[in-house]
Scaffold this motif. Sequence first.
Motif, PDB file in Angstrom:
ATOM      1  N   PHE A   1       0.927  -1.411   0.610  1.00 45.24           N
ATOM      2  CA  PHE A   1       0.488   0.117   0.302  1.00 45.24           C
ATOM      3  C   PHE A   1       0.778   1.297  -0.106  1.00 45.24           C
ATOM      4  CE2 PHE A   1      -2.794   2.986   0.929  1.00 45.24           C
ATOM      5  CZ  PHE A   1      -4.324   2.553   0.605  1.00 45.24           C
TER       6      PHE A   1
ATOM      7  N   MET B   1       0.832   6.119   1.702  1.00 43.03           N
ATOM      8  CA  MET B   1       0.206   5.978   3.133  1.00 43.03           C
ATOM      9  C   MET B   1       0.735   6.950   4.054  1.00 43.03           C
ATOM     10  SD  MET B   1      -2.075   4.271   4.746  1.00 43.03           S
ATOM     11  CE  MET B   1      -3.236   5.605   5.712  1.00 43.03           C
ATOM     12  N   ILE B   2      -1.027   7.766   4.470  1.00 37.71           N
ATOM     13  CA  ILE B   2      -0.620   9.199   5.411  1.00 37.71           C
ATOM     14  C   ILE B   2      -0.692   8.450   6.788  1.00 37.71           C
ATOM     15  CG2 ILE B   2      -1.347  11.659   5.882  1.00 37.71           C
ATOM     16  CD1 ILE B   2      -3.235  11.014   3.049  1.00 37.71           C
ATOM     17  N   THR B   3       0.581   8.977   7.147  1.00 41.15           N
ATOM     18  CA  THR B   3       1.261   8.649   8.636  1.00 41.15           C
ATOM     19  C   THR B   3       1.105   9.977   9.859  1.00 41.15           C
ATOM     20  OG1 THR B   3       2.894   8.016   8.719  1.00 41.15           O
ATOM     21  CG2 THR B   3       1.831   6.167   7.946  1.00 41.15           C
TER      22      THR B   3
ATOM     23  N   LEU C   1       3.839   1.126   2.545  1.00 41.09           N
ATOM     24  CA  LEU C   1       3.946   0.594   3.912  1.00 41.09           C
ATOM     25  C   LEU C   1       3.592  -1.460   2.848  1.00 41.09           C
ATOM     26  CD1 LEU C   1       0.990   1.653   6.269  1.00 41.09           C
ATOM     27  CD2 LEU C   1       4.113   1.568   6.684  1.00 41.09           C
TER      28      LEU C   1
ATOM     29  N   THR D   1      -5.933  -5.833   2.006  1.00 34.52           N
ATOM     30  CA  THR D   1      -5.996  -3.954   3.034  1.00 34.52           C
ATOM     31  C   THR D   1      -7.473  -3.533   1.950  1.00 34.52           C
ATOM     32  OG1 THR D   1      -5.054  -3.059   0.803  1.00 34.52           O
ATOM     33  CG2 THR D   1      -3.610  -4.076   2.717  1.00 34.52           C
ATOM     34  N   GLU D   2      -8.185  -2.214   2.480  1.00 34.75           N
ATOM     35  CA  GLU D   2      -8.879  -1.434   1.303  1.00 34.75           C
ATOM     36  C   GLU D   2      -8.087  -1.017   0.216  1.00 34.75           C
ATOM     37  OE1 GLU D   2     -10.816   2.215   2.935  1.00 34.75           O
ATOM     38  OE2 GLU D   2     -10.696   0.613   5.253  1.00 34.75           O
ATOM     39  N   ALA D   3      -9.055  -0.851  -0.143  1.00 35.44           N
ATOM     40  CA  ALA D   3      -8.381  -0.842  -2.520  1.00 35.44           C
ATOM     41  C   ALA D   3      -8.235   0.267  -1.873  1.00 35.44           C
ATOM     42  CB  ALA D   3     -10.295  -1.538  -3.097  1.00 35.44           C
ATOM     43  N   PRO D   4      -7.330   0.760  -3.066  1.00 33.07           N
ATOM     44  CA  PRO D   4      -7.307   2.305  -3.099  1.00 33.07           C
ATOM     45  C   PRO D   4      -8.146   2.923  -3.098  1.00 33.07           C
ATOM     46  CG  PRO D   4      -5.924   0.790  -4.600  1.00 33.07           C
ATOM     47  CD  PRO D   4      -6.405   0.034  -4.053  1.00 33.07           C
ATOM     48  N   GLN D   5      -8.420   4.104  -3.263  1.00 33.75           N
ATOM     49  CA  GLN D   5      -9.878   4.305  -3.923  1.00 33.75           C
ATOM     50  C   GLN D   5      -9.505   5.283  -5.182  1.00 33.75           C
ATOM     51  OE1 GLN D   5     -10.645   7.948  -0.435  1.00 33.75           O
ATOM     52  NE2 GLN D   5     -12.399   5.620  -0.217  1.00 33.75           N
TER      53      GLN D   5
END
Lengths: 204, 40
Positions: A105, A108-110, A117, A158-162
């Motif tokens: 992924f 990713m904004i962390t 990730l 994981t959640e699919a990319p938007q």
Amino acid sequence: VDERLKSAKSLTRLTGKTRLPNRSFRRQITLCCAAVFLFSGIASAQGTPRGFWSVADGDAAHNNWQKAETEITTDTVAKDFKLLWKIKLGNGAAKTASFSEPLLFPGMITGRGFKDLAFWGDANTLYAVDSELGTLVWQKDFKIESPACGGVNIQVATEAPQVIHFGARRPAGSRPAACPSSGSSRPCFRSVAWARRREADISA
Amino acid sequence: LKGVYALTSDGYLHEQIMATGLDYAPPVKFFPAQREAPSA
């Protein structure tokens, strides 16, 4: 009254001065948003964005194919690929014999900025690794009360990319999908009167 | 907040916050224990 007018004018002047940079800032934001929407539309036309691997085997159909990838070929693998980092996860062979397929992924904004990730799972721990630096970002140990025989690994998704699908259109000449509830070939369309009747039926 | 899903061998589906690994929601029973999860 004069004093009030003066103060109002000075306020206008002041706010006028402060608004100028705001207006240009707003223009920049608008341009950025337009660019983001435009490029997301382009990305949607190409399917899953490059670098994402959100489930094992690539997608629900087990295609194992990242269609957006254009740079990795048999030539570039032979010439340009090298080991960038390695990391030891878990407590070695005593704890786990294998890991699940890594998922990716990127972007990713962390709390520590954007991170690419990668996720792995063993029998009872999920690991998130920074795939640029090769460092562990977090790990989650699950308390498994009755584990399956043979040490089955955690299955990860994981959640699919938007992706915003601006280019989504029906093919020319095609009709909308039939309405499943009515069985009619006409599209599902409910009037306000129908909604009120339905509400009345439910409340009764 | 993006989520990452983990299906453990006791049959529970967990959702973690992707950026931090914290629990997004309580785990839910997804399939009976002592069975291997179907491949994704």
